[in-house]
Design an enzyme around this catalytic site. Structure first.
Site, PDB file in Angstrom:
ATOM      1  N   GLY D 203      -4.176   8.091  -9.118  1.00  0.00           N
ATOM      2  CA  GLY D 203      -3.600   9.232 -10.150  1.00  0.00           C
ATOM      3  C   GLY D 203      -4.190  10.684  -9.602  1.00  0.00           C
ATOM      4  CG  LEU D 229       1.314   7.451  -7.501  1.00  0.00           C
ATOM      5  CD1 LEU D 229       1.834   8.115  -6.314  1.00  0.00           C
ATOM      6  CD2 LEU D 229       1.075   8.366  -8.573  1.00  0.00           C
ATOM      7  CG  ASP D 230      -2.091   6.698  -6.122  1.00  0.00           C
ATOM      8  OD1 ASP D 230      -1.554   7.041  -5.192  1.00  0.00           O
ATOM      9  OD2 ASP D 230      -2.548   7.082  -7.210  1.00  0.00           O
ATOM     10  CD  GLU D 231      -0.816  -0.131  -8.294  1.00  0.00           C
ATOM     11  OE1 GLU D 231      -1.282  -1.294  -7.585  1.00  0.00           O
ATOM     12  OE2 GLU D 231      -1.349   0.159  -9.431  1.00  0.00           O
TER      13      GLU D 231
END
Lengths: 286, 286, 286, 286
Positions: D203, D229-231
């Protein structure tokens, strides 16, 4: 470091009792808060080196008077000392040949405020990097080296450096060996980047030497240029793992990244007055 | 550090002018040469932390009197301070479950003189590591954890730790979570090694989590145990590159090396009084 | 690698078309699933090296017959090839002088199953490590080197190595230089750990050399011992950052960790038949 | 990789016997020398992934016919396969906000020939990087994000990407979160650089999070952008040691170097077709 101005006092002498207390008291007595301090004693040689950073905001001495007021203390301890101010921007000349990676990196860092220096000029024995000088709007001095005329070329370089009162010269992959005369005359430190993990692979074509030897790791070394080629005091080194699939071209390519950030870290430490030389070594107060 | 004894003064207070000068003068005035000093100011919180190491050879105060003599200065600045001596050996208890790698490493380092501690006992909830306790001739306290009896087991552990006046507890892959009551009662720092790069992969089976996520690097973290699991102040971390060929077993195997030397470095820094905790963070004066 | 047995075929020849296809088909045609394969072509020398790991579970040839069946293919391509089985445990002799760190590390890894070898004996020119031999219950051959009697001592060593049909010798900080005669006669690979980042600091006292030169990084190198001292093919290297505060004693201490895990990785790669030597270099199929 | 053209065949299927042999034979039978090959089997999922690079110089099939000729083999094994040619230059779009460090680095690498791509345009929601687009002579599409108008802006971006038939999008510190609709519609891989060691500090403001937590190491992660997100699958990660002296500004500054070379390595591996995605993970054949 924040934008308010600091004084940076560098001190060197033989180790003896009471130095830290005496210098700290001097700064404190004139209203200077010590915001950073570090010192080192070499137990074998007895060398003592110290760096003290102090707030100038409420310091009771003018900048001009500090060094003179400190002189008696320096005398008692037999110190050599220098005083710098965090808001004075050193004048840094860049020397380069054909490879642009270190040059562009340093120009970019300076532009974005990572390196608080002025860059009065780029000096090169080739014309290739004019392209970058134009883009970064830095004057470009093209002084080719022609057979038998190297001393004349060095004179041209020296003349420009002296005229612009340069404080530090950075050889950002400048592929000429500087003469002893040049180093004696230049009058400021010269930082070089060597594309090997010194003292391994001294001299020409270190990536070729590394490839031949079959090492598993390559390196780069930033050091002060001295009359003994590749023997100057080391400022910074780093390494990168390689494997049997890497060709010489791969080593050259990967090495560019190493050279770039090793040189950048060395330059930053130098201009922030974090590097103290003694004998053939450096102390890095970071 | 050489064998002659040093005093190690640790200080913490709110940042203010003149601390370095005042403390350095105190030590110097009583004949104590400062052989090492480092300090740090957290600009956000205003915390000031300092470590000064001074030669005891010609110090004019007896060890017993130093702290009392320093008390007025500490009071002026609102300091908390502790004083240690380089020749006093902390008493370090080792707690372990079944995995022996960290345990054997610490025992070996202590045996060869890298860790200047006494190890009064090894405590385990399993019997496996008795083998190593015997070989290193360290007493082994086997306190099994049986269902519903964990509080009793913790009491056994606490009783042994208190009886031997332990100065620091090292959880060398002790796979039980210590209760808040234990941590409140133990009365000395507890160092834990977590087998991930915290705060990634908190909790159980971090190598499995890392494998599932497909990270390219694994890590290990040594930290002080606090009531918030895996949230204690971090002392040391390190990482290791992995690849797609690595199975979970490979991560476990490679991770053992990481855990071993991360914990060893943290323990060494702790026992040399180089770690200062403030808030949820540490300062490492190395 | 799991416990079910695999065949490991190592191949070396001049590069030519169709090698991968031909060898893969050979294994497949006899029911051998290829679970791992890797190859490398040196574009300069034309050397081709390959490692293929195949499942033996449903392989239609007996272990004894595989190599003979492969011989015609090897002949066509002018290959030298060797065949290993994952469940055969090499016999590894350890040679050591006074420093125990590499020795204990390898013994521990073998004990916990990380190194699938048998260790028939430890050989030393000193008595110090008897302590560890006893604890790990490995026979200890103490063959002192007395003035003028080194050839006789080497004969003793050779006799023991040959009698136990040793497959690999690991010099775990054995501080004697092996004679050319020894290396000619030993009949198996000899792995050495040198405590520097070769080719920097060849020869004696590399940490002292590193300290004198003021490098910012130290290293360790595991290599095959050859008649040219410190010039043998490099198997593994790694490095560690140091600073101006580190004394020679610190370098020695930090270097122990480096030596330990560099040697361990080299030994593991060797016994898993992942290291192929050609010329003065190695290929590591990991 | 040299300048002569190669075919790069990527294959994915469930693991089964004889794949390597069958594919290698196919290439060999048509005169294609295999110059590089690598494969991986995930033992848990049974996924088999392979990359084979073969010389096109004497290959008997035209480029157009190779994939069709391979189709029957792919069918037998249930493979998905793609075929690339080393001399075709992918079209790579760069997206950026205000920070220029990753952008300039990628532009420079492309210019000096390290990244064999065409860069049809730079897309930004800000005007700052126009400066660099001009200097590198790359078209600059400035599409500001205005309140409530983000979907319209994304449509502008998509339209440009589609019109130029872009093969890969690189978010070189593009500080907007791409909508699911965008990712569904874009039709090519999107590579993002996150300025933390994922999954730590997911994040916003990861350097602030890292500073608060007191970690000793910071990281950067290049990954494919997915709806989580960010995964997304991680392509490359690296880390850098920090200390208590580092402020948040220092983390941001040091992190720039990390972000720069982590993203550069990920991009290079991607465009050389060395990255295969399966599930939430990647295999990197380097």
């Amino acid at each position: 470091m924040s934008t308010k101005p600091f004084g940076i006092l560098l001190v060197r002498c033989q180790d003896q009792k009471g130095i830290v207390a005496r210098v700290a008291s001097f700064l404190h007595d004139f209203g200077g808060n010590i915001v950073d301090s570090d010192h080192h004693t070499d137990r074998e040689t007895g060398d003592f080196l110290m760096r003290m950073v102090f707030d100038l905001a409420h310091f009771q001495l003018s900048r001009e008077d500090i060094h003179a007021s400190f002189a008696p203390i320096a005398k008692i301890f037999g110190m050599t000392s220098t005083l710098h101010f965090s808001d004075s921007r050193p004048r840094m000349a860049l020397m380069v040949s054909k490879y642009e990676h270190c040059l562009v990196d340093l120009l970019q860092r300076q532009r974005r405020g990572e390196l608080a220096v002025d860059i009065p000029m780029i000096i090169s024995n080739h014309s290739e990097c004019q392209f970058w000088a134009d883009r970064f709007e830095v004057p470009y001095c093209h002084f080719p080296v022609t057979p038998g005329k190297k001393p004349e070329q060095e004179q041209q370089v020296l003349e420009v450096l002296h005229r612009h009162q340069v404080d530090v010269v950075v050889m950002a992959r400048y592929m000429q060996i500087l003469s002893n005369n040049f180093l004696d005359t230049v009058g400021c430190p010269v930082i070089n980047i060597h594309h090997s993990f010194l003292p391994a692979f001294i001299g020409a074509k270190p990536y070729h030497q590394a490839y031949e030897r079959g090492v598993k790791i390559i390196g780069a070394t930033a050091h002060y240029a001295t009359q003994d080629l590749d023997e100057g005091p080391i400022i910074e080194q780093d390494v990168m793992r390689i494997g049997h699939r890497d060709t010489i071209d791969d080593l050259v390519r990967k090495g560019r990244d190493l050279e770039t950030f090793v040189l950048a870290r060395a330059v930053r430490n130098h201009i922030e007055h974090r590097v103290l030389v003694y004998g053939k070594k450096t102390v890095i107060f970071d």
